[in-house]
Design a protein around this motif. Structure first.
Motif, short mmCIF file in Angstrom:
data_model
loop_
_atom_site.label_atom_id
_atom_site.label_comp_id
_atom_site.label_asym_id
_atom_site.label_seq_id
_atom_site.Cartn_x
_atom_site.Cartn_y
_atom_site.Cartn_z
N ALA B 19 -52.49 -20.51 -35.97
CA ALA B 19 -53.66 -20.50 -36.81
C ALA B 19 -53.63 -19.01 -37.34
N GLU B 20 -54.68 -19.38 -38.57
CA GLU B 20 -54.86 -18.09 -39.19
C GLU B 20 -56.37 -18.14 -39.35
N ASN B 21 -57.03 -16.93 -39.16
CA ASN B 21 -58.58 -17.02 -39.43
C ASN B 21 -59.02 -15.89 -40.11
N PRO B 22 -59.33 -15.88 -41.24
CA PRO B 22 -59.62 -14.70 -41.97
C PRO B 22 -61.19 -14.29 -41.81
N LYS B 23 -61.38 -13.13 -41.60
CA LYS B 23 -62.87 -12.61 -41.74
C LYS B 23 -63.75 -13.16 -40.90
N LEU B 24 -63.35 -13.31 -39.47
CA LEU B 24 -64.28 -13.74 -38.55
C LEU B 24 -65.32 -12.60 -38.14
N LEU B 25 -66.61 -13.06 -37.61
CA LEU B 25 -67.29 -12.05 -37.24
C LEU B 25 -66.70 -11.60 -36.06
N GLY B 26 -66.53 -9.98 -35.75
CA GLY B 26 -65.85 -9.18 -34.77
C GLY B 26 -66.61 -8.01 -34.55
N GLY B 27 -65.74 -7.25 -33.87
CA GLY B 27 -66.03 -6.03 -33.38
C GLY B 27 -66.73 -6.08 -32.01
N SER B 28 -66.54 -4.86 -31.14
CA SER B 28 -67.06 -4.75 -29.77
C SER B 28 -68.67 -5.22 -29.52
N ALA B 29 -69.39 -4.54 -30.48
CA ALA B 29 -70.62 -4.74 -30.34
C ALA B 29 -71.04 -6.12 -30.49
N SER B 30 -70.53 -6.71 -31.38
CA SER B 30 -70.78 -8.16 -31.69
C SER B 30 -70.54 -9.00 -30.60
N HIS B 31 -69.41 -8.95 -30.03
CA HIS B 31 -68.81 -9.67 -28.81
C HIS B 31 -70.15 -9.54 -27.75
N ALA B 32 -70.20 -8.15 -27.43
CA ALA B 32 -71.03 -7.75 -26.27
C ALA B 32 -72.38 -8.04 -26.35
N ALA B 33 -72.96 -8.11 -27.78
CA ALA B 33 -74.28 -8.45 -27.98
C ALA B 33 -74.62 -9.81 -27.86
N VAL B 34 -73.84 -10.78 -28.45
CA VAL B 34 -73.90 -12.20 -28.13
C VAL B 34 -73.72 -12.48 -26.69
N ALA B 35 -72.53 -11.90 -26.05
CA ALA B 35 -72.45 -12.22 -24.53
C ALA B 35 -73.75 -11.83 -23.89
N ALA B 36 -74.42 -10.75 -24.09
CA ALA B 36 -75.57 -10.22 -23.36
C ALA B 36 -76.85 -10.95 -23.93
N SER B 37 -76.78 -11.72 -24.98
CA SER B 37 -77.92 -12.34 -25.58
C SER B 37 -78.60 -13.49 -24.53
N PHE B 38 -77.35 -14.18 -23.73
CA PHE B 38 -77.70 -15.30 -23.01
C PHE B 38 -78.79 -15.12 -21.77
N PHE B 39 -78.90 -13.66 -21.42
CA PHE B 39 -79.66 -13.33 -20.41
C PHE B 39 -80.73 -12.58 -20.66
N GLY B 40 -81.01 -12.08 -21.75
CA GLY B 40 -82.35 -11.37 -22.15
C GLY B 40 -82.33 -10.67 -23.50
N PRO B 41 -83.11 -9.90 -23.67
CA PRO B 41 -83.42 -9.09 -25.02
C PRO B 41 -82.18 -8.06 -25.23
N VAL B 42 -81.70 -8.05 -26.35
CA VAL B 42 -80.55 -7.09 -26.79
C VAL B 42 -80.71 -6.45 -28.16
N ASN B 43 -80.72 -5.07 -28.16
CA ASN B 43 -80.68 -4.57 -29.64
C ASN B 43 -79.37 -3.85 -29.91
N LEU B 44 -78.90 -4.22 -31.04
CA LEU B 44 -77.58 -3.92 -31.71
C LEU B 44 -77.72 -2.54 -32.36
N ILE B 45 -76.79 -1.45 -32.21
CA ILE B 45 -76.61 -0.28 -32.98
C ILE B 45 -75.24 -0.34 -33.68
N GLY B 46 -75.43 -0.56 -35.00
CA GLY B 46 -73.91 -0.46 -35.63
C GLY B 46 -74.16 -0.10 -37.13
#
Lengths: 299, 299
Positions: B19-46
């Motif tokens: 498959a080929e998927n163009p322009k998905l939401l990515g980046g280390s902070a995006s993945h980490a922030a969504v992952a952390a958001s399952f547990f409590g408040p998260v603030n993103l710097i980017g």
């Protein structure tokens, strides 16, 4: 209960970047038998030449390994020589002299045909099958293998697989056998070839069991220094079968702990050349590492 | 307590054999922030460009990720494109367009300078240090990295390491950083560079913690099918930090379970392209897999 182990009995000459050790006691059956001997009675089926050092026969005896099935034939003992790279994972074979193994046909002493636990350690699958055919009603039969047999004796191996309870192989062999990159997809295909229990060895990453009750993720014992990994896989499966044969209760109930014990015996194997460290190990030292693995994986 | 996460915010174009998927939401902070958001408040710097799709901002908001520190600047969003081989382990970068990242200097909103938990997700170590310098008295600071920074910004990384509580890297990076083949030998050297807690990620082989109370061997959740592993490492460390920030008690008491939660969130990440599967996951599904991992490792 006792374990019958068939496999290679060899002299190994092992080179690493730091040392060179000629004609150590080696072979899949030697490593597996010593590993299993920590837990209960073991009988060895194999062949050596007239050059086989008496001190190695004494070593087997010290571990109370039954040698009624060990043939001593005119000719030379199987001799393998290999060299490891600095990372201790990649190795290349320098020399293979089959010697008396070339014409080996294992014949089981009648008593041993009743053995409840059978470990077909790494050796040609036709020989593994030949031994299995002489067994009366084994309770649990496990075979190990190596990439060589996938390359040159695949039909024999596939025939053997249908007759096994358990099959042990490493991750690259699982990939080669199934053409699956994903280890869990590979496991599914291997079950379809016969065995109810499949164990995939992953070296320092531990091992994986797939059985009727699902997976078990088995850790490797953390080692900061690996002197010689030769025989670690054989020690693993030998320790596992030794523990299973000695344990009260059924396979399902004991197989996870059996893998842990196998993993621990394999860790000692890696800490010395050939069987040097395994043979120095005590049951108490094994128990200490098993308890450590409990602590290292608890969450 | 809340987690502050700085890292890359990107558009990822990902090719696999199927498959080929163009322009998905990515980046280390995006993945980490969504992952952390399952547990409590998260603030993103980017930082993102004006081309950043509104639906991705909405996605962050649906996960209650604080965006006060997300700059939207004239120019293009960081765009990464990569291609995976069939085994889903080897990948090559096809294209890297830094866009607004080229001149990014993260400035923390004053409120966020008090954040107790700080995750410096994968980004240039000079930027990680720059963010850390703006923090008042963080309770627990963890950084992730990648091979690129070891190659082109090692002095910056070494400076950063002295200021960290925890450091996360994968096994090949640990080897590159220490020249040690053995992961436990590598861990010992990495501690000497500063961090009290070191976590080594080993992909499908799980991860390893080395801390003041010794090692923890953390399993990976068994996946029969990996669709796209991009961001799995970021999800792991994001989930780990999210769990730690939300948990009662100290770091030592919670870090093992935190790694298990990180491992589970990473498993969901691998099951979809980009954040497709992670964002569909519920906390209940995470708990189910955590319980499964308990069963899969018990002996």
């Amino acid at each position: 209960m006792s374990v019958l182990i068939v496999g290679s009995t060899a002299l190994d000459s092992i080179k690493t970047p730091k040392a060179e050790n000629p004609k150590l006691l080696g072979g899949s059956a030697s490593h597996a038998a010593v590993a299993a001997s920590f837990f209960g009675p073991v009988n060895l089926i194999g062949v050596v030449g007239e050059d086989f050092p008496k001190r190695y026969l004494d070593l087997y005896k010290r571990h109370r390994i039954g040698l009624e099935g060990l043939q001593i034939l005119p000719g030379k003992t199987f001799h393998w020589s290999g060299e490891y790279e600095a990372n201790m994972n990649n190795r290349r074979t320098l020399l293979t002299e089959l010697g008396v193994f070339e014409t080996f046909t294992p014949t089981l002493p009648s008593k041993q045909q009743n053995s409840p636990f059978v470990l077909l350690a790494n050796i040609a699958p036709s020989l593994q099958s030949h031994v299995l055919s002489q067994m009366r009603r084994p309770k649990f039969v496990v075979a190990d293998t190596m990439d060589l047999w996938l390359n040159i004796a695949l039909p024999d191996l596939l025939k053997l697989l249908k007759r096994l309870d358990g099959f042990v192989l490493n991750d690259s062999e699982a990939h080669q056998l199934t053409q699956e990159d994903n280890v869990f997809a590979a496991l599914k295909k291997i079950h379809k070839l016969g065995p109810k229990y499949v164990v995939i060895k992953k070296g320092s990453h531990g091992s994986l069991l797939s059985g009727p009750k699902g997976y078990f993720i088995c850790p490797a014992y953390p080692l900061r220094k690996v002197l010689d990994p030769t025989g670690a896989g054989d020690s693993f499966v030998g320790g596992m079968m030794g523990y299973l044969a000695a344990a009260k209760g059924g396979i399902e109930q004991n197989i996870r702990r059996a893998m842990i014990y196998g993993s621990v015996v394999a860790s000692f194997c890696c800490e010395g050349f050939g069987l040097n460290q395994t043979t120095r190990t005590t049951r108490a030292q094994i128990e200490t590492r098993v308890k450590e693995l409990e602590r290292l994986t608890r969450f």
